[in-house]
Scaffold this motif. Structure first.
Motif, PDB file in Angstrom:
ATOM      1  N   SER A  58       7.735  -4.762  -9.945  1.00 57.63           N
ATOM      2  CA  SER A  58       6.322  -5.062 -10.018  1.00 57.63           C
ATOM      3  C   SER A  58       5.694  -3.969  -9.373  1.00 57.63           C
ATOM      4  CB  SER A  58       5.990  -6.264  -9.296  1.00 57.63           C
ATOM      5  OG  SER A  58       6.231  -6.398  -7.871  1.00 57.63           O
ATOM      6  N   LEU A  59       4.322  -3.816  -9.804  1.00 59.45           N
ATOM      7  CA  LEU A  59       3.344  -3.023  -9.363  1.00 59.45           C
ATOM      8  C   LEU A  59       3.448  -3.111  -7.760  1.00 59.45           C
ATOM      9  CD1 LEU A  59       0.335  -3.145 -11.619  1.00 59.45           C
ATOM     10  CD2 LEU A  59       1.924  -1.273 -11.519  1.00 59.45           C
ATOM     11  N   LYS A  60       3.427  -4.205  -7.236  1.00 60.71           N
ATOM     12  CA  LYS A  60       3.620  -4.647  -5.793  1.00 60.71           C
ATOM     13  C   LYS A  60       4.676  -3.854  -4.980  1.00 60.71           C
ATOM     14  CE  LYS A  60       3.233  -8.276  -2.603  1.00 60.71           C
ATOM     15  NZ  LYS A  60       3.433  -9.932  -2.276  1.00 60.71           N
ATOM     16  N   THR A  61       5.717  -4.080  -5.882  1.00 60.31           N
ATOM     17  CA  THR A  61       7.073  -3.402  -5.045  1.00 60.31           C
ATOM     18  C   THR A  61       6.933  -1.702  -5.299  1.00 60.31           C
ATOM     19  OG1 THR A  61       8.408  -5.297  -5.681  1.00 60.31           O
ATOM     20  CG2 THR A  61       9.479  -3.169  -5.312  1.00 60.31           C
ATOM     21  N   ILE A  62       6.161  -1.373  -6.526  1.00 58.82           N
ATOM     22  CA  ILE A  62       6.190   0.152  -6.571  1.00 58.82           C
ATOM     23  C   ILE A  62       5.250   0.557  -5.533  1.00 58.82           C
ATOM     24  CG2 ILE A  62       4.874   1.879  -8.042  1.00 58.82           C
ATOM     25  CD1 ILE A  62       6.084   0.068 -10.576  1.00 58.82           C
ATOM     26  N   TYR A  63       4.144  -0.051  -5.048  1.00 57.07           N
ATOM     27  CA  TYR A  63       3.121   0.286  -3.990  1.00 57.07           C
ATOM     28  C   TYR A  63       3.827   0.239  -2.660  1.00 57.07           C
ATOM     29  CZ  TYR A  63      -0.665   0.159  -0.803  1.00 57.07           C
ATOM     30  OH  TYR A  63      -1.515   0.715   0.185  1.00 57.07           O
ATOM     31  N   LYS A  64       4.821  -0.743  -2.545  1.00 54.65           N
ATOM     32  CA  LYS A  64       5.546  -0.914  -1.267  1.00 54.65           C
ATOM     33  C   LYS A  64       6.531   0.478  -0.813  1.00 54.65           C
ATOM     34  CE  LYS A  64       5.635  -5.761  -0.324  1.00 54.65           C
ATOM     35  NZ  LYS A  64       6.485  -6.843  -0.155  1.00 54.65           N
ATOM     36  N   ILE A  65       7.069   0.694  -2.088  1.00 50.99           N
ATOM     37  CA  ILE A  65       8.145   1.848  -2.153  1.00 50.99           C
ATOM     38  C   ILE A  65       7.325   3.020  -1.863  1.00 50.99           C
ATOM     39  CG2 ILE A  65       9.705   3.203  -3.467  1.00 50.99           C
ATOM     40  CD1 ILE A  65      10.406   0.635  -5.021  1.00 50.99           C
ATOM     41  N   ALA A  66       6.294   3.343  -2.572  1.00 51.85           N
ATOM     42  CA  ALA A  66       5.460   4.505  -2.226  1.00 51.85           C
ATOM     43  C   ALA A  66       5.069   4.678  -0.821  1.00 51.85           C
ATOM     44  CB  ALA A  66       4.209   4.623  -3.228  1.00 51.85           C
ATOM     45  N   LYS A  67       4.543   3.578  -0.480  1.00 52.67           N
ATOM     46  CA  LYS A  67       4.135   3.459   0.938  1.00 52.67           C
ATOM     47  C   LYS A  67       5.252   3.846   2.095  1.00 52.67           C
ATOM     48  CE  LYS A  67       0.155   3.616  -0.165  1.00 52.67           C
ATOM     49  NZ  LYS A  67      -0.412   4.923  -0.221  1.00 52.67           N
ATOM     50  N   ALA A  68       6.339   3.152   1.717  1.00 57.43           N
ATOM     51  CA  ALA A  68       7.448   3.328   2.465  1.00 57.43           C
ATOM     52  C   ALA A  68       8.036   4.986   2.321  1.00 57.43           C
ATOM     53  CB  ALA A  68       8.748   2.706   2.184  1.00 57.43           C
ATOM     54  N   LEU A  69       8.039   5.536   1.420  1.00 53.66           N
ATOM     55  CA  LEU A  69       8.212   6.955   1.130  1.00 53.66           C
ATOM     56  C   LEU A  69       7.297   8.060   1.681  1.00 53.66           C
ATOM     57  CD1 LEU A  69      10.109   6.804  -2.402  1.00 53.66           C
ATOM     58  CD2 LEU A  69      11.139   7.149  -0.127  1.00 53.66           C
ATOM     59  N   ASP A  70       6.114   7.199   2.107  1.00 51.04           N
ATOM     60  CA  ASP A  70       4.780   8.263   2.552  1.00 51.04           C
ATOM     61  C   ASP A  70       4.329   9.117   1.295  1.00 51.04           C
ATOM     62  OD1 ASP A  70       2.984   8.838   4.420  1.00 51.04           O
ATOM     63  OD2 ASP A  70       4.100  10.320   5.438  1.00 51.04           O
ATOM     64  N   ILE A  71       4.232   8.544   0.239  1.00 51.32           N
ATOM     65  CA  ILE A  71       3.508   9.347  -1.092  1.00 51.32           C
ATOM     66  C   ILE A  71       2.800   8.193  -1.575  1.00 51.32           C
ATOM     67  CG2 ILE A  71       5.915  10.663  -1.253  1.00 51.32           C
ATOM     68  CD1 ILE A  71       6.618   8.857  -3.493  1.00 51.32           C
TER      69      ILE A  71
END
Length: 75
Positions: free
Chosen positions: A52-65
């Motif tokens: 989901s877009l929600k998970t994509i957002y969470k992954i990006a934030k966790a990778l600091d990108i």
């Protein structure tokens, strides 16, 4: 169409894995930082599932990108 989607999912999963490895993060560390189940990271990286877009957002934030960085791969 399915082949295009499969290609996209593989490339997306590879991109996450490469970014994660370059930041010296395990799947478990990324999952914890993104607050998602560890098996979900593995399944995304192996292109077994779409996410989901929600998970994509969470992954990006966790990778600091920025989210867009997850989509910078050859098509």
């Amino acid at each position: 169409m399915k082949n295009d989607i499969s290609f996209f999912e593989r490339e997306f999963g590879n991109r996450i894995k490469n970014l994660r490895v370059n930041k010296n993060l395990s799947q478990e560390m990324l999952a914890n930082d993104a607050d998602i189940p560890i098996n979900q990271i593995g399944r995304i990286e192996r292109a077994e599932i779409s996410t989901s877009l929600k998970t994509i957002y969470k992954i990006a934030k966790a990778l600091d990108i920025e989210v867009i960085e997850l989509f910078k791969f050859e098509q």
